[in-house]
Design an enzyme around this catalytic site. Sequence first.
Site, PDB file in Angstrom:
ATOM      1  CG  MET A  81      -1.847  -1.255   1.234  1.00  0.00           C
ATOM      2  SD  MET A  81      -2.794  -1.541  -0.287  1.00  0.00           S
ATOM      3  CE  MET A  81      -4.161  -0.437   0.000  1.00  0.00           C
ATOM      4  NE  ARG A  82       5.628   3.735   0.872  1.00  0.00           N
ATOM      5  CZ  ARG A  82       5.800   4.943   1.421  1.00  0.00           C
ATOM      6  NH1 ARG A  82       5.092   5.312   2.459  1.00  0.00           N
ATOM      7  NH2 ARG A  82       6.691   5.786   0.923  1.00  0.00           N
ATOM      8  CG  ASN A  97      -0.644  -3.409  -7.934  1.00  0.00           C
ATOM      9  OD1 ASN A  97      -0.436  -3.845  -6.796  1.00  0.00           O
ATOM     10  ND2 ASN A  97      -1.611  -2.529  -8.182  1.00  0.00           N
ATOM     11  CG  HIS A 109      -6.652  -1.883  -8.256  1.00  0.00           C
ATOM     12  ND1 HIS A 109      -6.284  -1.020  -7.244  1.00  0.00           N
ATOM     13  CD2 HIS A 109      -7.883  -1.484  -8.661  1.00  0.00           C
ATOM     14  CE1 HIS A 109      -7.243  -0.129  -7.061  1.00  0.00           C
ATOM     15  NE2 HIS A 109      -8.218  -0.387  -7.905  1.00  0.00           N
ATOM     16  CG  ASP A 113       5.993   6.846 -14.273  1.00  0.00           C
ATOM     17  OD1 ASP A 113       6.535   6.042 -13.493  1.00  0.00           O
ATOM     18  OD2 ASP A 113       6.621   7.572 -15.059  1.00  0.00           O
ATOM     19  CG  ASP A 126      -4.494   1.511  -8.741  1.00  0.00           C
ATOM     20  OD1 ASP A 126      -3.558   0.742  -8.461  1.00  0.00           O
ATOM     21  OD2 ASP A 126      -5.161   2.105  -7.887  1.00  0.00           O
TER      22      ASP A 126
HETATM   23  C1  GAR Z   1      -6.002  -7.161  -1.865  1.00  0.00           C
HETATM   24  O1  GAR Z   1      -7.397  -7.114  -1.996  1.00  0.00           O
HETATM   25  C2  GAR Z   1      -5.353  -6.369  -2.978  1.00  0.00           C
HETATM   26  O2  GAR Z   1      -6.026  -6.448  -4.191  1.00  0.00           O
HETATM   27  C3  GAR Z   1      -5.427  -4.974  -2.409  1.00  0.00           C
HETATM   28  O3  GAR Z   1      -5.143  -5.114  -1.048  1.00  0.00           O
HETATM   29  C4  GAR Z   1      -5.556  -6.409  -0.605  1.00  0.00           C
HETATM   30  C5  GAR Z   1      -4.368  -7.074   0.062  1.00  0.00           C
HETATM   31  O4  GAR Z   1      -4.752  -8.269   0.676  1.00  0.00           O
HETATM   32  N1  GAR Z   1      -4.486  -4.113  -3.058  1.00  0.00           N
HETATM   33  C6  GAR Z   1      -4.686  -2.815  -3.227  1.00  0.00           C
HETATM   34  O5  GAR Z   1      -5.665  -2.225  -2.813  1.00  0.00           O
HETATM   35  C7  GAR Z   1      -3.566  -2.089  -3.965  1.00  0.00           C
HETATM   36  N2  GAR Z   1      -3.960  -0.771  -4.285  1.00  0.00           N
HETATM   37  P1  GAR Z   1      -3.623  -9.296   1.143  1.00  0.00           P
HETATM   38  O6  GAR Z   1      -2.584  -8.512   1.953  1.00  0.00           O
HETATM   39  O7  GAR Z   1      -4.375 -10.256   2.023  1.00  0.00           O
HETATM   40  O8  GAR Z   1      -3.038  -9.933  -0.072  1.00  0.00           O
END
Ligand code: GAR
Length: 193
Positions: free
Chosen positions: A94-95, A111, A113, A146, A149
């Site tokens: 989450m960065r 990634n 999303h 860059d 998402d």
């Molecule tokens: C997941 O739902 C992933 O898609 C989301 O965070 C969650 C992590 O779950 N990612 C984002 O929101 C990225 N912007 P996890 O730590 O259990 O894999």
Amino acid sequence: MKNLVILVSGHGSNMRAIVEASRRDDWAGRFGARIAAVMSNRADAAGLEWARAQGIPTESLSHTAFGSREAFDAALADRIDARAPDLVVLAGFMRILTPGFVARYAGRLVNIHPSLLPAFPGLHTHRRAIEAGCAVAGATVHRVTDDLDVGPILGQAVVPVLPGDTEETLACRVLSQEHLLYPRVLADLLSKE
Ligand code: GAR
């Protein structure tokens, strides 16, 4: 060996699904690939503890110890480079990444999303999908560029939005599909390299 470095910030359930798939489906034998390390910007990320218990090298590097995004990303990249990565896999990391970091791993950075991109980039994707009246929701694995998402889509999973869904119930349904989608897309990438 092709080295995968996985970056997490929290629970790490996607990372766990990837590690388990790599073992179950013999990524070492089939693709010459291994999970070289799991890294986090949070020392208390639950995923790190699990990875450590699996015998996977782990590292944590707190972003709070750095004066700028650039400084943190450069220090993180040094740790990542020490593992000679062929793929850098963001799994709930989450960065927001700096352009320098993205450029350094151009073509090697992916990634996941929790929305059907290009719909709902950013945060609170499930709440926004429900509020918008979407009939379906899902998750996207994409190459990282860059812009947040945005980036070439490598795979998607679709789930229905059901009557009475809350942010939590929808997130849970999507996450269970993420656990199938991400390993499948990575295996596909590795098979083509
Ligand atoms: C997941 O739902 C992933 O898609 C989301 O965070 C969650 C992590 O779950 N990612 C984002 O929101 C990225 N912007 P996890 O730590 O259990 O894999």
